[in-house]
Motif scaffolding. Structure first.
Motif, PDB file in Angstrom:
ATOM      1  N   CYS A 113      35.067  28.785  -5.556  1.00 28.49           N
ATOM      2  CA  CYS A 113      33.682  29.109  -5.912  1.00 28.49           C
ATOM      3  C   CYS A 113      33.537  29.817  -7.262  1.00 28.49           C
ATOM      4  N   GLY A 114      34.615  29.925  -8.015  1.00 36.95           N
ATOM      5  CA  GLY A 114      34.522  30.640  -9.285  1.00 36.95           C
ATOM      6  C   GLY A 114      34.098  32.080  -9.067  1.00 36.95           C
ATOM      7  N   ALA A 115      34.729  32.721  -8.095  1.00 40.80           N
ATOM      8  CA  ALA A 115      34.340  34.077  -7.705  1.00 40.80           C
ATOM      9  C   ALA A 115      35.530  35.023  -7.806  1.00 40.80           C
ATOM     10  N   GLU A 116      35.265  36.318  -7.561  1.00 44.97           N
ATOM     11  CA  GLU A 116      36.320  37.331  -7.632  1.00 44.97           C
ATOM     12  C   GLU A 116      36.980  37.593  -6.287  1.00 44.97           C
ATOM     13  N   TRP A 117      36.187  37.603  -5.214  1.00 45.04           N
ATOM     14  CA  TRP A 117      36.757  37.888  -3.904  1.00 45.04           C
ATOM     15  C   TRP A 117      35.894  37.302  -2.795  1.00 45.04           C
ATOM     16  N   ASP A 150      21.115  38.925  -5.439  1.00 43.61           N
ATOM     17  CA  ASP A 150      21.672  39.778  -6.478  1.00 43.61           C
ATOM     18  C   ASP A 150      21.954  41.139  -5.876  1.00 43.61           C
ATOM     19  N   ALA A 151      23.142  41.636  -6.077  1.00 38.74           N
ATOM     20  CA  ALA A 151      23.485  42.991  -5.644  1.00 38.74           C
ATOM     21  C   ALA A 151      24.262  43.590  -6.804  1.00 38.74           C
ATOM     22  N   ASP A 152      23.550  44.187  -7.706  1.00 37.27           N
ATOM     23  CA  ASP A 152      24.115  44.641  -8.968  1.00 37.27           C
ATOM     24  C   ASP A 152      25.401  45.440  -8.756  1.00 37.27           C
ATOM     25  N   PRO A 153      26.495  45.072  -9.407  1.00 37.05           N
ATOM     26  CA  PRO A 153      26.620  44.009 -10.419  1.00 37.05           C
ATOM     27  C   PRO A 153      27.136  42.694  -9.853  1.00 37.05           C
ATOM     28  N   LEU A 154      27.183  42.534  -8.525  1.00 39.45           N
ATOM     29  CA  LEU A 154      27.751  41.323  -7.928  1.00 39.45           C
ATOM     30  C   LEU A 154      26.675  40.306  -7.577  1.00 39.45           C
ATOM     31  N   ARG A 155      27.065  39.042  -7.619  1.00 40.01           N
ATOM     32  CA  ARG A 155      26.250  37.974  -7.058  1.00 40.01           C
ATOM     33  C   ARG A 155      26.943  37.580  -5.758  1.00 40.01           C
ATOM     34  N   LEU A 156      26.225  37.574  -4.656  1.00 40.06           N
ATOM     35  CA  LEU A 156      26.832  37.351  -3.344  1.00 40.06           C
ATOM     36  C   LEU A 156      26.342  36.067  -2.706  1.00 40.06           C
ATOM     37  N   ALA A 171      31.893  36.824  -3.479  1.00 43.12           N
ATOM     38  CA  ALA A 171      31.307  37.657  -4.532  1.00 43.12           C
ATOM     39  C   ALA A 171      31.763  37.199  -5.909  1.00 43.12           C
ATOM     40  N   ARG A 172      30.792  37.107  -6.816  1.00 47.79           N
ATOM     41  CA  ARG A 172      31.046  36.749  -8.211  1.00 47.79           C
ATOM     42  C   ARG A 172      30.535  37.899  -9.080  1.00 47.79           C
ATOM     43  N   ALA A 173      31.403  38.418  -9.943  1.00 46.93           N
ATOM     44  CA  ALA A 173      31.008  39.526 -10.810  1.00 46.93           C
ATOM     45  C   ALA A 173      30.430  39.038 -12.127  1.00 46.93           C
ATOM     46  N   GLU A 174      30.913  37.893 -12.619  1.00 43.23           N
ATOM     47  CA  GLU A 174      30.403  37.339 -13.868  1.00 43.23           C
ATOM     48  C   GLU A 174      29.626  36.068 -13.569  1.00 43.23           C
TER      49      GLU A 174
END
Length: 200
Positions: A113-117, A150-156, A171-174
């Motif tokens: 998903c191009g995400a961090e975790w 949106d859950a600053d700074p993450l996109r969930l 979760a995606r940070a960028e």
């Protein structure tokens, strides 16, 4: 460096070519284009590009935004190798060890998903977590079905697993919020894994 760029552009002949020309002028090599949406005369496309290290990503945003009618919705680093099939690899691993299905799913989803975790949550507790995932996570009440917020700074992205009374969180940070095409793809993968794991 591999970058993903999400671009909204007029859905007309030559629109894609203008974006490609601008990326080429920056020295970017386009490796893959994924069409996420075509509606109301506009298209939303994800470009995966090999990016020259000397050019900052902010310059890509500025150059592309200068093309008439083009909006850059996000630029972020990706590990997704064009031409690979990580979703099939994931399903093969789950088929081989269905009892570990959700642990395997959670480990693979950030790359897919191009995400961090990502993590799997049941009864308020984290049951499985990928690297970099928090030890605790709290869902909104009632938890939504397969949507993003949106859950600053993450996109969930929150995906329910109804058969397991569980939610998978990605979760995606960028980059931008998850597009509905990304949510639908992830939801289908989660559903398949849930069915395979239920048979274990």
């Amino acid at each position: 460096m591999l970058l993903r760029l999400r671009v909204s552009l007029p859905d007309r002949p030559g629109g894609l070519g203008q974006v490609a020309k601008s990326l080429g002028a920056l020295g970017a090599d386009i490796l893959q284009v994924t069409v996420l949406e075509r509606e109301a005369g506009r298209a939303v496309d994800d470009f995966t590009v090999s990016w020259p290290g000397k050019v900052p990503a902010s310059e890509a945003r500025e150059r592309l935004s200068a093309v008439p009618g083009v909006r850059v919705e996000g630029v972020w680093v990706t590990k997704d190798v064009p031409g690979s099939a990580p979703d099939y690899d994931l399903l093969m691993h789950v088929a081989m060890e269905p009892a570990r299905g959700f642990a395997t799913l959670v480990d693979a989803l950030p790359g897919l998903c191009g995400a961090e975790w990502s993590l799997a949550l049941a009864d308020g507790a984290v049951r499985h977590a990928s690297l970099a995932a928090p030890a605790e996570f709290f869902l909104p009440e009632p938890p939504p079905r397969a949507i993003t917020r949106d859950a600053d700074p993450l996109r969930l992205m929150l995906l329910p697993v109804l058969t397991q009374s569980m939610h998978v969180v990605v979760a995606r940070a960028e980059g931008p919020v998850f597009h509905r095409a990304e949510v639908e793809r992830a939801a289908r993968i989660v559903d398949v894994v849930a069915r395979m794991a239920a048979r274990a």
